[in-house]
Scaffold this active site. Sequence first.
Site, PDB file in Angstrom:
ATOM      1  CE  LYS A  13      -2.032  -0.693   3.994  1.00 44.16           C
ATOM      2  NZ  LYS A  13      -1.555  -1.964   4.530  1.00 44.16           N
ATOM      3  NE  ARG A  88      -4.589  -0.923  10.368  1.00 48.45           N
ATOM      4  CZ  ARG A  88      -3.493  -0.399   9.831  1.00 48.45           C
ATOM      5  NH1 ARG A  88      -3.505   0.817   9.381  1.00 48.45           N
ATOM      6  NH2 ARG A  88      -2.405  -1.103   9.712  1.00 48.45           N
ATOM      7  NE  ARG A 122       7.592  -3.050   6.422  1.00 51.97           N
ATOM      8  CZ  ARG A 122       6.295  -2.735   6.441  1.00 51.97           C
ATOM      9  NH1 ARG A 122       5.671  -2.455   5.317  1.00 51.97           N
ATOM     10  NH2 ARG A 122       5.631  -2.725   7.565  1.00 51.97           N
ATOM     11  NE  ARG A 166       1.691  -4.840  11.371  1.00 52.05           N
ATOM     12  CZ  ARG A 166       2.873  -4.823  10.742  1.00 52.05           C
ATOM     13  NH1 ARG A 166       3.885  -5.537  11.194  1.00 52.05           N
ATOM     14  NH2 ARG A 166       3.031  -4.078   9.673  1.00 52.05           N
TER      15      ARG A 166
HETATM   16  P1  AMP Z   1       0.614   0.637   9.342  1.00 56.65           P
HETATM   17  O1  AMP Z   1       1.843   1.482   9.179  1.00 56.65           O
HETATM   18  O2  AMP Z   1      -0.524   1.080   8.493  1.00 56.65           O
HETATM   19  O3  AMP Z   1       0.921  -0.835   9.188  1.00 56.65           O
HETATM   20  O4  AMP Z   1       0.125   0.839  10.869  1.00 56.65           O
HETATM   21  C1  AMP Z   1       0.923   0.447  11.959  1.00 56.65           C
HETATM   22  C2  AMP Z   1       0.079   0.352  13.227  1.00 56.65           C
HETATM   23  O5  AMP Z   1      -0.486   1.645  13.543  1.00 56.65           O
HETATM   24  C3  AMP Z   1      -1.116  -0.576  13.159  1.00 56.65           C
HETATM   25  O6  AMP Z   1      -0.760  -1.941  13.434  1.00 56.65           O
HETATM   26  C4  AMP Z   1      -2.036  -0.004  14.241  1.00 56.65           C
HETATM   27  O7  AMP Z   1      -1.577  -0.350  15.529  1.00 56.65           O
HETATM   28  C5  AMP Z   1      -1.823   1.501  14.081  1.00 56.65           C
HETATM   29  N1  AMP Z   1      -2.756   2.119  13.106  1.00 56.65           N
HETATM   30  C6  AMP Z   1      -2.435   2.637  11.875  1.00 56.65           C
HETATM   31  N2  AMP Z   1      -3.512   3.151  11.257  1.00 56.65           N
HETATM   32  C7  AMP Z   1      -4.549   2.947  12.109  1.00 56.65           C
HETATM   33  C8  AMP Z   1      -5.949   3.235  12.024  1.00 56.65           C
HETATM   34  N3  AMP Z   1      -6.470   3.809  10.940  1.00 56.65           N
HETATM   35  N4  AMP Z   1      -6.719   2.903  13.103  1.00 56.65           N
HETATM   36  C9  AMP Z   1      -6.207   2.292  14.176  1.00 56.65           C
HETATM   37  N5  AMP Z   1      -4.896   1.963  14.318  1.00 56.65           N
HETATM   38  C10 AMP Z   1      -4.067   2.294  13.291  1.00 56.65           C
END
Ligand code: AMP
Length: 207
Positions: A13, A88, A122, A166
């Site tokens: 993404k 999300r 990564r 996740r």
């Molecule tokens: P990402 O970088 O998108 O993989 O996000 C890393 C972590 O941030 C996730 O595993 C969640 O703990 C938190 N997070 C990111 N975006 C959201 C969201 N829209 N709502 C809730 N938690 C989020």
Amino acid sequence: MRIVMMGKPGSGKGSQAQRLSRRFGLHHLSSGEILRAEIREGTHLGKEVEQYVLRGEIGPERLIAALVLDHIERKGYSEAYILDGFPRTIYQAEALDARYRPDAAILLEVTDEVILERLTGRLSCPNCGSVYNLLDHPPAEAGICDRCGKGLKRRGDDRREAIIQRLEVFRRDAAPVLDHYSESGRLRVVDGSPPAEDVYADIISIL
Ligand code: AMP
């Protein structure tokens, strides 16, 4: 144009959003990046969300929705954005629709096996956000960012247990969000497993 990128962690993404943002002049906003910056800076919000992020669990959905919507408004991104990691949950999708309804949601489909392989290799740059992969996109000099020369780090949540968590969270929370976009005719599905250039070409062809 307003676009939302959907997909499992590590589905590509962020990388695709970066390319698309350059091509179409869209503002790229990653909710995960916003939260990691808050954690690094040790803000009140950062302290509140740190444990969720490290465990790979979803953070407080309302608080994060308010934060992202506020960013879009304050930075003047409302007419041309590409969001990655948000929404999300169905609450967040509805909150976004109410204020800045996206035109399309692009889902990148990748199997869990590929995700585990990608995420355990990564590395990312905490300074400029560039992302590398030891398997197919390593930095020219080990551990150093090609773009800005700073040291690369592994994300705290790119550990096997957190990745599995996740993926579980994605399965649980993303389904109603995907239904929401599908029912309103805005969902576009793309195979996210080929090399990034091919995925990018597929996205361009469907947009
Ligand atoms: P990402 O970088 O998108 O993989 O996000 C890393 C972590 O941030 C996730 O595993 C969640 O703990 C938190 N997070 C990111 N975006 C959201 C969201 N829209 N709502 C809730 N938690 C989020």
